[in-house]
Design a protein around this motif. Structure first.
Motif, short mmCIF file in Angstrom:
data_model
loop_
_atom_site.label_atom_id
_atom_site.label_comp_id
_atom_site.label_asym_id
_atom_site.label_seq_id
_atom_site.Cartn_x
_atom_site.Cartn_y
_atom_site.Cartn_z
N GLU A 51 -0.14 20.24 76.78
CA GLU A 51 0.73 19.39 75.97
C GLU A 51 -0.06 18.20 75.42
O GLU A 51 -1.18 17.96 75.80
CB GLU A 51 1.96 18.94 76.78
N MET A 52 0.61 17.42 74.55
CA MET A 52 -0.05 16.28 73.92
C MET A 52 -0.45 15.24 74.97
O MET A 52 0.19 15.11 76.01
CB MET A 52 0.90 15.61 72.93
N HIS A 54 -4.60 24.67 72.33
CA HIS A 54 -3.63 24.28 73.38
C HIS A 54 -3.48 25.41 74.40
O HIS A 54 -3.41 25.17 75.60
CB HIS A 54 -2.25 23.99 72.75
N TYR A 55 -3.41 26.64 73.90
CA TYR A 55 -3.30 27.80 74.80
C TYR A 55 -4.50 27.82 75.76
O TYR A 55 -4.34 28.02 76.98
CB TYR A 55 -3.25 29.10 73.96
N HIS A 92 7.45 13.98 71.18
CA HIS A 92 8.80 13.52 71.54
C HIS A 92 9.75 14.70 71.74
O HIS A 92 10.55 14.73 72.67
CB HIS A 92 9.36 12.60 70.46
N LEU A 93 9.64 15.67 70.85
CA LEU A 93 10.53 16.84 70.95
C LEU A 93 10.24 17.62 72.22
O LEU A 93 11.14 18.08 72.93
CB LEU A 93 10.37 17.74 69.72
N HIS A 94 8.95 17.78 72.49
CA HIS A 94 8.53 18.57 73.64
C HIS A 94 9.10 17.99 74.93
O HIS A 94 9.68 18.70 75.75
CB HIS A 94 6.99 18.61 73.69
N HIS A 95 8.94 16.67 75.08
CA HIS A 95 9.42 16.04 76.31
C HIS A 95 10.92 16.15 76.44
O HIS A 95 11.44 16.39 77.52
CB HIS A 95 8.94 14.59 76.40
N ALA A 96 11.64 15.99 75.34
CA ALA A 96 13.11 16.10 75.40
C ALA A 96 13.51 17.54 75.73
O ALA A 96 14.46 17.76 76.50
CB ALA A 96 13.72 15.66 74.08
N THR A 150 3.09 25.89 74.83
CA THR A 150 2.35 24.63 74.93
C THR A 150 2.65 23.73 73.74
O THR A 150 2.64 22.52 73.86
CB THR A 150 0.83 24.86 75.00
N VAL A 151 2.93 24.33 72.57
CA VAL A 151 3.05 23.54 71.34
C VAL A 151 3.54 24.47 70.23
O VAL A 151 3.51 25.69 70.39
CB VAL A 151 1.65 22.96 70.98
#
Ligand code: G16
Length: 568
Positions: A85-86, A168-169, A363-367, A422-423
């Protein structure tokens, strides 16, 4: 090593001095600006990545050199944390601080302070995997990055020229290797095998899709697309367009996902290739965004953006969860940003929990991590689906009681393999969309009719200092410059179904204006900024340009450049 190798760092740092008068900021997606100004930033990021790895006990950190959708002369760099992740938000500030140290001495001082404040054990190993996209400024920036690695003594693995989502993978695959959470083989081969194997299982027994045209934005997606074709074999024919990665000036130029979303039209190079009914999609410069579209029976362009992808995919997953008999245990939720079309939010919110967060996949990922299955997509086509650890365990251990439940369960398990969790990943998302279309027997027409988009328009405004623009409420309202939001509200009230917001971009030196509108209120007169557009969305365009006018005036622009400068 229990001390920073200050002499080595000094030696290399002197060869990568910071340009005076430039300020760098780790923004929405890392550092991003003109490629020829980034040498010192990228060198310093090399050292920072090594320190981040040491801080995390030698876990591998990713570094991607790319400017994604930006024009070819730009470049950038972003860091990827061990789970793929970021970079953790608190380290963004460290990155900005290091990048702006004015001299080698100031840089050494900032490094020493960072090691102390974040309690880095310098005796730990430093491991990094890095890659770049196809930008001409890439090779020189990679050698600056490698100097950073040499200065700190980082064990660095070069993943070459590849897409952001593949990098990311790789980060996640390397860090989970040999554990019971193994994400796959830590190689491009592992990535393509994982995607193509799960795709083939998911479409087994379904009609073979028509060939899909993929606009590769003349970027690294062209390389990855060509490899994917080999792995997919006959299961799905792909036709790659805009693949000239070595011709200067072509990257993202009148093509790619950002062009399609902003201009709401076909890349001109595809105009003669597409027939009514045919589907196509566009990637962006590093293949993490995806936009679909088709021509209707009258040959009109119809766009299927990130919001439409979210609606299609979320509904499919909800249906499978129900069919698997798990609907009381697994809850699906959706995350969007303010750019989500109002009609998509309405459609989704009538069916599922929907959350709105600020722009930026981080932000989207964490939510999305707060849901059992979190579907997140930005309207610009950037997104993915997250299955929580407990959901994945549940899918593996659930005992189906009927053959239909068993089939649905297997589909869900295969989706967890097909989706790059992951993204956002344009190629993985493209296969996901095709799976859903195959299962639902949808063409673009049925997919598009899930809901009708409210007419909308995005405009970029070039201002002197975008940092003067500050927002609140998930970027939906401006708090600075003072008074501007009230003026925007006054304008918006003049349009039925009107909505507009303004925010500074984190990746380009512009302020973005978004507007939706259905009809102009009778009470309002004509607009001096009217431009030629089709009837259906002229009011959204008008509202967007009027708000852009306010922004331009507020930022003290040259009146003679108004309003033509607003054209993206
Ligand atoms: C990046 C981010 C996205 C964001 C986009 C635009 O995309 O990863 O989450 O939506 O920038 O951001 P902004 O409006 O702040 O410029 P990409 O594809 O360029 O990496």
């Amino acid at each position: 090593m229990s001390q920073l190798p200050l002499n080595a760092i000094k030696h290399y740092s002197d060869a990568h001095s910071k340009p005076p008068d430039l300020h760098f900021q780790y923004g929405t997606a890392g550092f991003r600006t003109l490629g020829n100004t980034l040498d010192s930033v990228i060198f310093r990021v090399g050292i920072l990545a090594g320190l981040r790895s040491k801080r995390l006990d030698g876990k591998t950190i990713g570094v991607m050199v790319t400017a994604s959708h930006n024009p070819e002369q730009d470049n950038g760099v972003k860091l990827v944390d061990p789970r793929g992740e970021m970079l953790e938000a608190s380290w963004e500030a460290h990155a900005t601080l290091l990048a702006n140290a004015s001299s080698t001495d100031a840089f050494l001082e900032a490094l020493t302070a960072l090691v102390k404040s974040t309690k880095i054990d310098l005796s730990k190993p430093a491991r990094v995997v890095y890659a770049r996209d196809t930008r001409p400024s890439g090779p020189a920036l990679i050698s600056a990055l490698e100097d950073g690695f040499k200065a700190l003594g980082v064990e660095a693995r070069d993943a070459g020229i590849t897409t952001t989502p593949i990098l990311h993978y790789l980060v996640k695959a390397i860090n989970t290797k040999g554990t019971n959470e193994s994400y796959g083989e830590d190689s491009e081969d592992g990535y393509f095998t994982k995607l193509s194997t799960s795709f083939k299982k998911l479409v087994a027994g379904k009609a073979r899709p028509d060939p899909l045209i993929i606009d590769c934005a003349n970027g690294v997606g062209a390389h990855a697309g060509a490899k994917l074709i080999e792995y997919l074999g006959d299961s799905f024919p792909l036709v790659l367009e805009n693949t000239t990665t070595s011709t200067p000036g072509t990257l993202n130029e009148s093509c790619g996902a950002d062009f399609v979303k902003t201009m709401q039209r076909l890349p001109p190079t595809l105009a003669n290739l597409m027939k009514p009914g045919q589907r196509a999609c566009s990637l962006d410069g590093d293949a993490d965004r995806l936009m679909y579209y088709y021509l209707d029976e009258r040959g009109q362009f119809r766009m299927l953006d990130g919001d439409k992808i979210a609606a299609l995919v979320a509904a499919f997953i909800v249906e499978l969860v129900k069919l698997a008999g798990l609907d009381s245990e697994i809850k699906v939720g959706v995350v969007q940003t303010a750019y989500a079309n109002g009609a998509s939010t309405k459609y989704l919110a009538e069916r599922l929990p929907v959350k709105c967060v600020p722009t930026g996949v981080k932000h989207l990922h964490h939510a999305a991590e707060h849901y059992d299955v979190g579907v997140y997509f930005e309207a610009n086509g950037h997104g993915t689906v997250l299955f929580s650890k407990s959901t994945q365990d549940k899918l593996k251990s659930h005992e189906p009681s009927t053959p239909a439940q068993s089939t649905a369960l297997n589909h869900l398990i295969n989706l967890t393999q097909l989706i790059n969790q992951t993204v956002g990943d344009a190629l993985s998302d493209m296969l996901l969309v095709e799976v859903v279309l195959a299962h639902k027997s949808y063409s673009g027409v049925e997919w598009n009719s899930l809901y009708a988009d409210l007419p909308n328009r995005l405009v970029k405004v070039v201002v002197g200092d975008r940092n003067g623009f500050k927002t609140e409420d998930a970027e939906r309202r401006l708090v600075s410059p003072p008074g501007l939001q009230t003026k925007i509200d006054d304008l918006v009230r003049r349009y039925e179904g009107g909505r507009s917001f303004v925010r500074p971009s984190g990746t380009e030196d512009v302020v973005r204006v978004y507007a939706e509108a259905v009809v102009k209120s009778q009470a309002d007169g004509g607009s001096p900024y009217f431009i030629e557009v089709t009837e259906t969305y002229k009011f959204a365009v008008e509202l967007a340009f009027r708000v852009a006018g306010l922004v331009y005036d507020e930022a003290g622009g040259d009146p003679s450049r108004r309003p033509k400068e607003f054209l993206p």
